[in-house]
Design an enzyme around this catalytic site. Structure first.
Site, PDB file in Angstrom:
ATOM      1  N   HIS A  81       0.825  -1.214   0.000  1.00 48.70           N
ATOM      2  CA  HIS A  81       0.000   0.000   0.000  1.00 48.70           C
ATOM      3  C   HIS A  81       0.859   1.264   0.000  1.00 48.70           C
ATOM      4  O   HIS A  81       0.359   2.342   0.312  1.00 48.70           O
ATOM      5  CB  HIS A  81      -0.906   0.025   1.237  1.00 48.70           C
ATOM      6  CG  HIS A  81      -1.747  -1.187   1.411  1.00 48.70           C
ATOM      7  ND1 HIS A  81      -2.644  -1.598   0.463  1.00 48.70           N
ATOM      8  CD2 HIS A  81      -1.825  -2.095   2.426  1.00 48.70           C
ATOM      9  CE1 HIS A  81      -3.248  -2.707   0.893  1.00 48.70           C
ATOM     10  NE2 HIS A  81      -2.762  -3.019   2.076  1.00 48.70           N
ATOM     11  N   HIS A 105      -7.228  -4.503  -0.890  1.00 44.39           N
ATOM     12  CA  HIS A 105      -6.579  -5.782  -1.178  1.00 44.39           C
ATOM     13  C   HIS A 105      -7.304  -6.504  -2.305  1.00 44.39           C
ATOM     14  O   HIS A 105      -7.138  -7.700  -2.498  1.00 44.39           O
ATOM     15  CB  HIS A 105      -6.597  -6.680   0.058  1.00 44.39           C
ATOM     16  CG  HIS A 105      -6.187  -5.994   1.304  1.00 44.39           C
ATOM     17  ND1 HIS A 105      -7.080  -5.359   2.125  1.00 44.39           N
ATOM     18  CD2 HIS A 105      -4.959  -5.811   1.849  1.00 44.39           C
ATOM     19  CE1 HIS A 105      -6.419  -4.828   3.151  1.00 44.39           C
ATOM     20  NE2 HIS A 105      -5.142  -5.075   3.001  1.00 44.39           N
TER      21      HIS A 105
END
Lengths: 326, 326
Positions: free
Chosen positions: B54, B214
Site C-alpha cells: 500500500h 486488497h
C-alpha cells in the site's frame, strides 16, 4: 483499456481543471500553467513544456524553486508556439526567460519558433538529452530528454530564485544536462486515451530495454529477469557512458503503473551498484516523476553532483510534484 | 504478470532496504521503520502498520509531523505482534504511544495483542474505518480502514508534535475518523508478487464499485462509464453516509497503476460535485497515497474540517510520502 476520462479529446483540459482546483498555488490560462503569484521582478523566468501524459512533469513542477510556467501539449504531443510565447511573455520579470526543452523534434522546433517570434523578451534555451539508450530514435535526432529534466528544472530553478542572470542559468542548466544520464526499462506498454489500446506489443515474458517515455523502441527486447539484473543493465548502460564517481544524485522513476514498493526494490539494487563502483548516493528521489501514462517499468537517472549543485538541490522547493524545506 | 522484484519472498525486505538507502531520515531495524533521530522525550509516539503493498502507506509517512514508526507486514498481511511491541517500546518518549490501526481483523487482533503484552508503556488505540462501501467484508468486521488513515496520521501527528497528551491525541484521532469517509473504484485487479496473476477477474468492460485495497469485493460490478459518472458514484456514496458541508479536506488517491493525469480528471469532477452540494474543497491531495500494488482505479476520501483540524493539516510535515512547510 479503461481510462479515467470523460472523452479522449477533453482529457488535457479536464486534467488541467483538476490541477487548478487542487492547487491554489497554480493558475491555468489558455493551456499554460503558471505560479499564481506571477513573475518576480528581476528574476529570470523558467518555462518548460512538452506532451501531456508524463505528469507530474512539467506542470507539477511549477512553483517556488522550479518552473514559472509549463506548457502542456496534447497527450505525447508538443505544445504549440502560441502557448510558449504566452508563457514566456507572462513570466518575464525583466531579466529574460530560460526555455528548458526535452530533445524531441517537435518540442525543439516549437520552442525555437516561439523564441524567434518573441522580440521583446530575452530568451535562452537549454536542451535536455540525457537518455543513453539510443541515438536518433522515433521523434528524436540525437539522444532523448527524459529524467534529467527534473534535475535541470530543480537546479536551475533554485539558482533563479537566488537572482542569477540568464546567461549563468543557461550555462548551469547545460552543465547539469552534461553531468546527467538516464536509462529506462518497460515491463508493459502505455495506452493513450485516444488509441485506447497498448501503443506496442510486449509479450508477457519480455521487457524492453532503453524504452522511451512515449513507448518508442529501445535497444533490445530480452526475457524478464530479476530487479537486480534489470537495475544492473540500466546502470551499466549509464556507467559505460559516464563513469560513476563521487557524490551522485540518483532518481529511480516509475513510468506510471509500477508499485512504489517495487521502485524501492530497484532503488536498493541501484544503490548497491553505485557503491560497487566506489561512488556514493548523496541525494535521491524514488517515485513517479516522468511518467508514460500507465506504463509499468522504471528509469534510472543520475547526476554527478558537486558542492554547488548539492546546495541547489537542497534549496527550498514548493511545487505539487516536488516539495521541501520552506 | 511481470514484477520488479528479486524473489516474492524477499520483496518486503528488499523494498525496506531501498527505503533505508533512499531516505537518511529513516532507520529500518527488524522490519520496523523508525525516524532516524529516535523518540523525543515528552512527545507521544505514533505507531501504525499493516500489510505491505500500500506504499507510501505506512512507512512513507514516518517522519516529523506524522508517524514515529511503521510496522510493515508481508504483502497484504498484518504485521506480527513482535514488530508492534518493538516499535512501541522504541518510540516511547515517556508520554505513551498511540496505535493507529486500520480496521482489518488481523491488524486489529495483532495490535490488541501487542498492546496487552506491553506493560511498561501506556498505549491507546484508534481504529480507522472510513470506507462506506461495505459492512463486514472479506478480512473485516464493520467498515474497512482506507484513505482516512492518511488524515488520521497527519492530523494526530501534527498534534503530537505540539506536545498534546495521549488521551487528547486518541480523542482527536477518533474524531478525525468520525469526520472522514472514503469510497474506491477499481478498473483492474491488483497482482501480488506471490500469486503473479490478478487477484480477481474484472472484464475489460466493467469496473468494481467499492473495491477494497486488497482487491476485496465491493458493492457492485457495473459497465465502465466516464470519469464524471464514476466520481459521482463515489461522491454520492460518501454524501449519502455523511452529508458534505462546510470546508472539506479531499483526497483523490490512485491505487498504484493509474496515471496522475487521470487522477486530476477525477479531482476536477469531485470538486464540481462538492461545489454542487454547497460545500467547499479547502485542502486537497491528488496522487498515490494508499495503493493496492498495481491496481488501476481511484478512491476518494473526505474529511469535514474545522479550524483546529485545518491548522493541524497545515502544520509542517517531513516524510517521504507527504512533505511541506518546514
Amino acid at each position: 483499456m479503461k481510462k479515467l476520462i470523460n472523452t479522449a479529446d477533453s482529457v488535457v483540459d479536464d486534467a488541467l481543471n483538476g490541477m487548478a482546483a487542487a492547487h491554489p498555488s497554480l493558475r491555468v490560462r489558455d493551456r499554460v500553467v503558471y505560479r499564481a503569484e506571477g513573475p518576480r521582478p528581476g528574476k529570470v523566468g523558467l518555462v518548460s513544456g512538452g506532451g501531456s501524459g508524463h505528469e507530474p512533469l512539467h506542470a507539477g513542477f511549477v512553483g517556488y524553486g522550479m518552473l514559472d510556467a509549463a506548457c502542456p501539449g496534447e497527450v505525447f504531443t508538443s505544445p504549440v508556439p502560441d502557448q510558449i510565447i504566452d508563457a514566456t511573455r507572462a513570466v518575464d520579470g525583466g531579466a529574460g526567460v530560460l526555455h528548458i526543452v526535452k530533445n524531441y523534434t517537435g518540442d525543439v522546433l516549437n520552442f525555437e519558433m516561439a523564441a524567434e517570434l518573441i522580440e521583446d523578451v530575452e530568451v535562452a534555451s537549454v536542451l535536455v538529452d540525457d537518455d543513453v539508450a539510443v541515438q536518433d530514435s522515433l521523434y528524436t535526432a540525437g539522444r532523448r530528454g527524459t529524467g534529467a529534466t527534473v534535475f535541470v528544472e530543480k537546479l536551475a530553478g533554485a539558482l533563479a530564485e537566488q537572482g542569477a542572470p540568464l546567461a549563468q542559468l543557461a550555462a548551469v542548466a547545460g552543465e547539469v544536462d552534461e553531468r546527467s544520464r538516464s536509462f529506462g526499462i518497460a515491463l508493459t506498454s502505455c495506452t493513450t486515451p485516444h488509441a485506447g489500446k497498448p501503443t506496442f506489443d510486449l509479450p508477457e515474458t519480455d521487457v524492453e530495454l532503453g524504452i522511451g517515455i512515449h513507448g518508442e523502441p529501445g535497444r533490445a527486447r530480452v526475457p524478464m529477469v530479476s530487479a537486480r539484473e534489470l537495475a544492473a543493465i540500466a546502470m551499466e548502460a549509464i556507467h559505460g557512458d559516464l563513469p560513476l564517481r563521487g557524490d551522485l544524485l540518483v532518481m529511480v522513476n516509475g513510468m506510471g503503473g509500477t508499485p512504489l514498493m517495487e521502485l524501492y526494490v530497484v532503488f536498493a539494487e541501484v544503490a548497491a551498484f553505485v557503491r560497487g563502483k566506489g561512488a556514493r548516493v548523496s541525494r535521491s528521489l524514488v517515485g513517479n516523476y516522468v511518467t508514460s501514462l500507465d506504463m509499468q517499468g522504471f528509469s534510472v537517472s543520475i547526476c554527478l553532483l558537486d558542492d554547488v549543485l548539492t546546495r541547489l538541490w537542497d534549496a527550498p522547493v514548493e511545487t505539487p510534484g516536488l516539495r521541501w524545506g520552506r
